[in-house]
Design an enzyme around this catalytic site. Structure first.
Site, short mmCIF file in Angstrom:
data_model
loop_
_atom_site.label_atom_id
_atom_site.label_comp_id
_atom_site.label_asym_id
_atom_site.label_seq_id
_atom_site.Cartn_x
_atom_site.Cartn_y
_atom_site.Cartn_z
N CYS A 2 0.93 -0.92 -0.12
CA CYS A 2 -0.22 -0.14 0.17
C CYS A 2 1.63 1.51 0.33
O CYS A 2 1.77 1.42 0.45
CB CYS A 2 -0.64 0.00 1.41
SG CYS A 2 -1.96 -1.40 1.69
N ARG A 27 1.62 1.43 -6.09
CA ARG A 27 1.58 0.24 -4.32
C ARG A 27 0.05 0.58 -4.97
O ARG A 27 0.03 -1.39 -3.79
CB ARG A 27 1.41 0.91 -3.36
CG ARG A 27 3.52 1.83 -3.90
CD ARG A 27 3.36 2.78 -2.50
NE ARG A 27 4.16 1.97 -1.03
CZ ARG A 27 4.81 1.05 -1.80
NH1 ARG A 27 6.08 1.01 -1.95
NH2 ARG A 27 5.19 -0.04 -0.20
N TRP A 73 -3.61 -1.31 -1.13
CA TRP A 73 -3.59 -3.04 -2.20
C TRP A 73 -3.26 -3.97 -0.84
O TRP A 73 -3.41 -3.68 -0.44
CB TRP A 73 -1.91 -3.32 -3.00
CG TRP A 73 -1.94 -4.27 -3.31
CD1 TRP A 73 -1.78 -5.90 -2.38
CD2 TRP A 73 -1.84 -5.01 -4.98
NE1 TRP A 73 -1.17 -6.57 -3.14
CE2 TRP A 73 -1.44 -6.17 -4.59
CE3 TRP A 73 -3.00 -3.69 -5.44
CZ2 TRP A 73 -2.21 -6.97 -5.56
CZ3 TRP A 73 -2.71 -4.85 -6.98
CH2 TRP A 73 -2.04 -6.32 -6.90
N ASN A 99 1.35 0.18 6.25
CA ASN A 99 1.52 -0.91 4.82
C ASN A 99 2.17 -1.68 5.58
O ASN A 99 2.90 -2.06 5.94
CB ASN A 99 2.69 0.09 3.81
CG ASN A 99 3.39 -0.79 3.17
OD1 ASN A 99 4.15 -0.01 2.56
ND2 ASN A 99 2.20 -2.03 2.70
N GLY A 100 1.84 -3.27 5.28
CA GLY A 100 2.23 -4.97 5.83
C GLY A 100 1.08 -5.00 5.78
O GLY A 100 -0.09 -5.29 5.40
N GLU A 477 9.33 -20.12 -19.02
CA GLU A 477 9.69 -18.87 -18.32
C GLU A 477 10.65 -18.24 -19.04
O GLU A 477 10.41 -17.63 -18.95
CB GLU A 477 9.38 -18.86 -16.71
CG GLU A 477 8.84 -17.53 -16.09
CD GLU A 477 8.18 -17.22 -16.90
OE1 GLU A 477 7.08 -17.46 -17.84
OE2 GLU A 477 8.06 -15.77 -16.79
N LYS A 481 9.90 -15.47 -21.26
CA LYS A 481 9.83 -13.73 -20.62
C LYS A 481 11.29 -12.91 -21.73
O LYS A 481 10.95 -11.98 -22.60
CB LYS A 481 11.15 -13.59 -19.69
CG LYS A 481 10.34 -14.01 -17.97
CD LYS A 481 9.44 -12.49 -17.69
CE LYS A 481 8.35 -12.83 -18.30
NZ LYS A 481 7.20 -13.66 -18.05
N GLU A 484 9.13 -12.21 -24.86
CA GLU A 484 7.46 -11.20 -24.86
C GLU A 484 8.73 -9.72 -24.74
O GLU A 484 7.89 -8.89 -25.34
CB GLU A 484 6.37 -11.56 -23.85
CG GLU A 484 7.46 -11.42 -22.95
CD GLU A 484 6.38 -11.76 -21.39
OE1 GLU A 484 6.42 -12.42 -20.53
OE2 GLU A 484 5.25 -11.37 -21.73
N HIS A 500 15.31 -34.95 -30.77
CA HIS A 500 13.88 -35.68 -31.03
C HIS A 500 13.53 -34.74 -32.32
O HIS A 500 12.13 -34.93 -33.09
CB HIS A 500 12.51 -36.03 -30.67
CG HIS A 500 13.45 -37.19 -29.42
ND1 HIS A 500 13.75 -38.68 -30.30
CD2 HIS A 500 13.97 -37.45 -27.99
CE1 HIS A 500 14.29 -39.25 -28.86
NE2 HIS A 500 14.45 -38.21 -27.56
N LYS A 599 -1.53 -5.99 -20.40
CA LYS A 599 -1.56 -6.74 -18.55
C LYS A 599 -2.36 -7.48 -18.58
O LYS A 599 -2.11 -9.21 -17.84
CB LYS A 599 -1.37 -4.95 -17.29
CG LYS A 599 -0.60 -6.16 -16.32
CD LYS A 599 0.42 -6.51 -16.36
CE LYS A 599 1.36 -7.06 -14.60
NZ LYS A 599 2.40 -8.27 -15.19
C1 F6R Z 1 3.89 -12.76 -18.72
C2 F6R Z 1 2.36 -12.23 -18.87
C3 F6R Z 1 1.36 -13.28 -18.97
C4 F6R Z 1 0.03 -13.53 -17.88
C5 F6R Z 1 -1.56 -14.40 -18.75
C6 F6R Z 1 -2.29 -14.53 -17.33
O1 F6R Z 1 4.98 -12.05 -18.41
O2 F6R Z 1 2.82 -11.82 -17.97
O3 F6R Z 1 1.30 -14.90 -19.16
O4 F6R Z 1 1.33 -14.16 -17.18
O5 F6R Z 1 -1.62 -12.98 -19.53
O6 F6R Z 1 -2.58 -12.97 -16.38
P1 F6R Z 1 -2.61 -13.84 -15.00
O7 F6R Z 1 -1.49 -14.01 -14.23
O8 F6R Z 1 -2.96 -12.03 -15.28
O9 F6R Z 1 -3.90 -14.52 -15.21
#
Ligand code: F6R
Length: 604
Positions: A2, A27, A73, A99-100, A477, A481, A484, A500, A599
């Site tokens: 927060c 935050r 938050w 906050n915490g 993963e 990263k 993307e 293979h 996002k």
């Molecule tokens: C990759 C990324 C996306 C999310 C995916 C699921 O860095 O951020 O692949 O992981 O869109 O999003 P959430 O976790 O919000 O359901």
């Protein structure tokens, strides 16, 4: 996570608090509120953003040159008006922003209820106001110091008393807090940008510091009220730079927050030698004969870790499924199925649809979620929050770290419920969890070396990430990263599967990133690295400290501190995140907002 602010000086506090909160909205923005002390004490708070608070304040005047404010938050209790800060004692003498997370709030709440207090919110914070009130004998500083000595957990606090118009008190333990030093006025805030419009002189409080903030000065004490001194620092960044904590991008800032995130995610869940998930009832696994992890993207990759751990510790068939596939199959789900639904945002359309399908078929559901009050958290039977704080960069980093950690904690706890984890093993894991934040710090210290490597590699066109078992989950993963944010084609592959098919693509122009931290299979992965080298491929290895042999085979090695095999993903992902970040950075890309991505994906 927060944001808190505080002001005392000669001006009206309200506009200064609002401006400060706007700089802290990153935050959290579930609710916002202020308390202003003038002739009287006024508290105004609302669900929603600072803009909603401004609407609520419109047309009203609040005269007062002392005040505290909060942007929330949510962690304990839904994001609504009643749970919004500031919280105050019944007499409204003590007002608090926090906050915490207070780990022992339930115990304290029970004690305070016995003493006759009535609680108005579901938050952990409200106990702090009541506790301070119970110690208050005309000296706020003393009352705060007595109360915080009873708190377990993390806190940055701003506390005012209606009866003390010439000071307020701030305390810090494991949550950030700075004091801004002005002329005839002083400030507190969770982060520097909130005070920068008013002063460039700040004191960064350390754990256990208490600040008595007055108009003409700030006195600092330890928790026993012995006076202490801290340096005043001159901040030379702009407000915009400061929002990113001096980092060039939110993604890098979020990666550097990971040691803190790891600590927060285990709060209240690793107690001494024990692992516990208080959110889950002890018979949750009754009748369960199948486990699914459903999610999208990075969260799905955390689910792959979950699959390996669930099979190993629960000895129940477990699958990780991409939600967009799961929802359109006829998955074998019934009342004996436990469905883990993993989502940072809690709003991903496919993940929600998979959850609803699972529920329709009778599954028990557990959400592993970051955003409190989100759809997944509301619709799952039980939710275990990862407490990573808001993630702003589109590419998920700290949420992944917290997801795999919370999944590991949950699986180990469930194994304990099934008597499949001995007290000795539990102790071994509990103690290792506690070391993870420091180990993450160790990895972050290598960031310059990783950046150097990334800069020399920036022109690569294709990469393969390989690994076995949990290292395979990590390779998925790592590759995501890189693609993307740097737009370099990358694929995560089981190391044993390379020959293979994909080996045909390996040439001297290829970069292979081999993750080799899973000790039982490291010799096998080493052989796969040799196969790549024999075809002229270039290999970067991520290996556990002490596995020196790998240096003779790979072109470059980044070592990660040793940990238990099952916990390796929590920290071994960090170099992979840094590699992706620095390659994208060396290519001059828009890292926090990569092309074509959003996002939170709320459409299917
Ligand atoms: C990759 C990324 C996306 C999310 C995916 C699921 O860095 O951020 O692949 O992981 O869109 O999003 P959430 O976790 O919000 O359901």
């Amino acid at each position: 996570m927060c944001g808190i602010v505080g002001y005392i000086g000669g001006k009206d506090a309200l506009p200064i608090l609002i401006e400060g909160l706007k700089h802290l909205e990153y935050r959290g923005y579930d609710s916002a509120g202020v308390a202003i002390l003038g002739e009287t004490l006024s508290v105004v708070k609302t669900q929603g953003r600072i803009a909603d608070l401004e609407k609520k304040l419109k047309g009203k005047t609040f005269k007062g040159s002392v005040g505290i404010g909060h942007t929330r938050w949510a962690t304990h209790g839904a994001p609504n008006d009643k749970n919004a800060h500031p919280h105050y004692s019944e007499s409204k003498n003590i007002v608090v922003v926090h906050n915490g997370i207070i780990e022992n709030y339930l115990e304290l709440k029970k004690m305070l209820i016995k003493e006759g207090h009535t609680f108005r919110s579901e938050t952990d914070t409200e106990v702090i106001a009541y506790l301070i009130e119970s110690f208050y004998e005309g000296d706020l500083l003393k009352a705060v110091s007595k109360a915080v000595n009873m708190l377990e957990g993390s806190f940055a606090l701003g506390v005012m008393s209606k009866d003390e118009k010439n000071r307020f008190v701030a305390v810090r333990k494991d949550s950030p807090l700075v004091v801004g030093i002005g002329k005839g006025e002083n400030f507190i805030a969770s982060d520097i940008p909130a005070v920068l419009p008013y002063t460039k002189d700040v004191i960064i409080l350390e754990n256990g510091d208490i600040a008595e903030v007055k108009r003409d000065g700030v006195n600092l004490f330890d928790l026993k009220l012995n006076p202490i001194k801290r340096n005043v620092q001159k901040i030379t960044w702009s407000v915009d730079d400061a929002k990113k904590g001096g980092f060039k991008h939110f993604m890098l800032k979020e990666i550097f927050e990971e040691p803190h995130v790891i600590r927060e995610a285990m709060r209240g869940r690793v107690n001494g030698d024990e692992i516990e998930i208080p959110e889950l009832e002890s018979d949750i696994l009754k009748g369960i004969n199948r486990v699914y992890f459903v999610a999208c993207g990075t969260a799905y990759h955390a689910g792959v870790v979950g699959k390996y751990l669930a099979e190993k510790f629960l000895k129940i068939p477990a699958e990780a499924e991409v939600a967009s596939e799961f929802r359109y199959r006829d998955p074998l789900v019934d009342k004996n199925t436990l469905l883990f639904v993993i989502s940072q945002s809690g709003e991903t359309a496919d993940t929600l649809a998979a959850l609803r399908l699972g529920k329709k078929k009778g599954a028990k559901t557990i959400g592993i979620v970051n955003v409190v009050g989100s759809s997944v958290s509301r619709e799952t039977d039980r939710v275990v929050y990862i407490n990573a704080g808001p993630e702003i960069a589109v590419a998920s980093t700290k949420a992944y770290v917290a997801q795999v950690e919370v999944i590991a904690l949950t699986i180990l706890y469930l194994a304990k419920l099934l008597n499949k984890l001995s007290p000795e093993e539990e102790k071994r894991f509990a103690n290792e969890f506690k070391l993870l934040p420091e180990k993450a710090e160790e990895i972050l210290k290598q960031s310059d070396r990783i950046a150097e490597f990334a800069y020399t590699t920036k022109n690569i066109e294709e990469t393969f990430y390989i690994g076995r078992n949990l290292d395979y989950a990590l390779s998925l993963e790592g590759a995501l990263k890189l693609k993307e944010i740097s737009y370099v084609h990358a694929e995560g592959y089981p190391a044993g599967e390379l020959k293979h098919g994909p080996l045909a693509l390996v040439t001297p122009k290829s970069l292979i990133i081999a993750i080799d931290t899973y000790a039982p299979l490291r010799e096998k992965t080493l052989s796969n690295i040799k196969e790549v080298k024999a075809r002229g491929g270039k290999v970067l290895a991520i290996a556990s400290e002490g596995y020196e042999k790998i240096k003779e085979v790979a072109d470059k090695v980044f070592f990660v501190p040793q940990t238990l095999n099952e916990l390796s993903p929590v920290i071994s992902v960090i170099p992979l995140q840094l590699i992706a970040y620095y390659i994208a950075e060396s290519r001059g890309l828009d890292i926090d907002k990569p092309r074509n991505l959003a996002k939170s994906v709320t459409v299917e």
